[in-house]
Each structure stands twice: as structure tokens, then as C-alpha cells.
Motif scaffolding. Structure first.
Motif, mmCIF file in Angstrom:
data_model
loop_
_atom_site.group_PDB
_atom_site.id
_atom_site.type_symbol
_atom_site.label_atom_id
_atom_site.label_comp_id
_atom_site.label_asym_id
_atom_site.label_seq_id
_atom_site.Cartn_x
_atom_site.Cartn_y
_atom_site.Cartn_z
ATOM 1 N N UNK A 35 -36.845 30.174 -17.595
ATOM 2 C CA UNK A 35 -35.394 29.975 -17.576
ATOM 3 C C UNK A 35 -34.709 31.194 -16.986
ATOM 4 N N UNK A 37 -30.796 33.158 -17.008
ATOM 5 C CA UNK A 37 -29.536 33.288 -17.721
ATOM 6 C C UNK A 37 -28.621 34.240 -16.966
ATOM 7 N N UNK A 39 -25.288 36.774 -17.721
ATOM 8 C CA UNK A 39 -24.517 37.398 -18.786
ATOM 9 C C UNK A 39 -23.421 38.272 -18.191
ATOM 10 N N UNK A 43 -20.001 38.987 -23.432
ATOM 11 C CA UNK A 43 -20.290 37.572 -23.659
ATOM 12 C C UNK A 43 -21.773 37.362 -23.935
ATOM 13 N N UNK A 44 -22.110 36.277 -24.638
ATOM 14 C CA UNK A 44 -23.528 35.946 -24.780
ATOM 15 C C UNK A 44 -24.075 35.428 -23.453
ATOM 16 N N UNK A 45 -25.375 35.409 -23.315
ATOM 17 C CA UNK A 45 -25.959 34.839 -22.091
ATOM 18 C C UNK A 45 -25.652 33.346 -21.975
ATOM 19 N N UNK A 47 -27.296 29.894 -20.139
ATOM 20 C CA UNK A 47 -28.458 29.364 -19.430
ATOM 21 C C UNK A 47 -28.019 28.704 -18.135
ATOM 22 N N UNK A 50 -33.587 25.932 -16.228
ATOM 23 C CA UNK A 50 -34.728 25.783 -17.115
ATOM 24 C C UNK A 50 -35.828 25.050 -16.378
ATOM 25 N N UNK A 88 -30.973 37.361 -16.152
ATOM 26 C CA UNK A 88 -32.260 37.549 -16.818
ATOM 27 C C UNK A 88 -33.131 36.315 -16.639
ATOM 28 N N UNK A 90 -36.582 34.414 -18.344
ATOM 29 C CA UNK A 90 -37.264 34.340 -19.636
ATOM 30 C C UNK A 90 -38.357 33.301 -19.561
ATOM 31 N N UNK A 92 -40.618 30.808 -21.886
ATOM 32 C CA UNK A 92 -40.626 30.215 -23.224
ATOM 33 C C UNK A 92 -41.820 29.297 -23.400
ATOM 34 N N UNK A 96 -44.929 35.789 -27.573
ATOM 35 C CA UNK A 96 -43.492 36.069 -27.654
ATOM 36 C C UNK A 96 -42.745 35.622 -26.405
ATOM 37 N N UNK A 97 -41.560 35.061 -26.611
ATOM 38 C CA UNK A 97 -40.770 34.475 -25.529
ATOM 39 C C UNK A 97 -39.996 35.549 -24.781
ATOM 40 N N UNK A 99 -38.222 38.251 -22.131
ATOM 41 C CA UNK A 99 -37.217 38.319 -21.087
ATOM 42 C C UNK A 99 -37.615 39.386 -20.072
ATOM 43 N N UNK A 101 -36.205 42.430 -17.496
ATOM 44 C CA UNK A 101 -35.299 43.536 -17.803
ATOM 45 C C UNK A 101 -33.908 43.344 -17.210
#
Lengths: 108, 116
Positions: A35, A37, A39, A43-45, A47, A50, A88, A90, A92, A96-97, A99, A101
């Protein structure tokens, strides 16, 4: 653990230009569970992409994702002022999922 | 409308404990997997924990394993993160996120400040 490396760290472009952001995985990402994202400060990221290439709801078609295995790309065909942000990738597919940098897309 | 609202952040001394909550609304919470992601000041995103819809599968990042515990209460439409033995490098904005082909909805985050 799958390590994601994004390049470049910072990309300086002008509105109207084309942006290509890279995300390289240390091992194959299963079933293209990748995925992207966006940002913006404070604010939050959000999406964008995907499954490596499927656009999320409401994302314009000038934003696209491609790639498989270990190499993925986010492309913005014609930059609009609202596209300047941090991006970013990521994976999934397996915990571990992780990200990447991040790539900062800034106005030139 | 899907909403995720985090709470419980604040100032805590190193070695202390804190419990974060995430209140979900606008969707059938019990059918979705959930995760916590954090972001240290000026840094990138770090995934820290995942819980499946039925709590049958739980995963942690190595940086928090053994110190943090994720849980959920489907009857209360709530997700939790119990954080123990907090360290300076745990200082961050903590986001809860719904897991659907990546993380499709995010809360606004709650700030955890670790300082003496």
C-alpha cells in the motif's frame, strides 16, 4: 522482517510535472500486499493505493501504483499543489507490517 | 461515516504505564482487524501491533513486544493498547487504524510524551 527502502528521500518538482516514487523490499511481498499512503503535516496518513495498483476510494486517476515482488512504484502523472506531501509505502502481507521511511515530495 | 477516535495519551515518566483507547463508530467493528501505528516527532510511521477481529491473532513489532499489549472489546466497539515500562523512544503520536487491504481508515492520533 521485510525492510522497505524508499527512494529518493526528497523529490523536488514543479506543479504539472510527473513524479515517480520507488519502494524496494528486502524480500518478495506476498500477493502484492503493498500500500501507499500520503501524509500532510498535522494529519493522519491517507491510503492512496492497495494491492500495489488498486486506487482507494476517491483517489484521482492521475495517481497510480505499479510493481510486484520486490519493486514497486507510485506515479503521479501531473502534480497538483495538493500532492506535495510525504509518501509512505507499507507491506501488509506478513507481520511485522513494515513501512518505508518515506519520500518527501516538495515544490521546486 | 467511519470514525476512529483515540484517547488516553499524555505526559508520563519513563518506566510508567499508560492505556490508550480507540473508539470506533460507523462500521461493524467486530468484523474488522485493527492495528496501532505510531509516529515519533518529525519521524516516519512505525507499525506496532495488530489484532484480528476475533482477537485470535495478535502481532507486535519487536520494539514493543513484551511491554505493550493490544486488546479489543467488540461489545464496546473499542480497541486498546496497554503500554508498560515506557521509554523515551516511545514518545510519539499513536494512531489506531482499521485493517482492510492495508489501513483504510485512521484516527487523528493521541500524543504520548515520555519525560521526567
Amino acid at each position: 522482517e521485510i525492510v522497505l527502502t524508499q527512494s529518493p528521500g526528497t523529490l523536488s518538482l514543479s506543479p504539472g510535472e510527473r513524479a515517480a516514487l520507488s519502494c524496494r523490499a528486502s524480500q518478495s511481498v506476498s500477493s502484492s500486499y503493498l500500500a501507499w499512503y500520503q501524509q500532510k503535516p498535522g494529519q493522519p496518513p491517507r491510503r492512496l493505493i492497495y494491492g500495489a495498483s488498486s486506487r482507494a476510494t476517491g483517489i484521482p486517476d492521475r495517481i497510480s501504483g505499479s510493481g510486484s515482488g520486490t519493486d514497486f512504484t507510485l506515479t503521479i502523472s501531473r502534480l497538483e499543489p495538493e500532492d506535495f506531501a510525504v509518501y509512505y509505502c507499507q507491506q501488509y502481507g506478513s507481520a511485522p507490517y513494515t513501512f518505508g521511511q518515506g519520500t518527501r515530495l516538495e515544490i521546486k | 461515516e467511519v470514525q476512529l477516535v483515540e484517547s488516553g495519551g499524555g505526559l508520563i515518566q519513563p518506566g510508567g504505564s499508560l492505556r490508550l483507547s480507540c473508539a470506533a463508530s460507523g462500521f461493524t467493528f467486530s468484523t474488522y482487524d485493527m492495528s496501532w501505528v505510531r509516529q515519533a516527532p518529525g519521524k516516519g510511521l512505525e507499525w506496532i501491533s495488530f489484532i484480528s477481529h476475533s482477537s485470535s491473532a495478535i502481532y507486535y513489532a519487536g520494539s514493543v513486544k513484551g511491554r505493550f499489549t493490544i486488546s479489543r472489546d467488540n461489545a464496546k466497539n473499542s480497541l486498546y493498547l496497554q503500554m508498560n515500562t515506557l521509554r523515551d523512544d516511545d514518545m510519539a503520536v499513536y494512531y489506531c487504524a482499521r485493517v482492510t487491504w492495508g489501513f483504510d481508515y485512521w484516527g487523528q492520533g493521541t500524543l504520548v510524551t515520555v519525560s521526567s
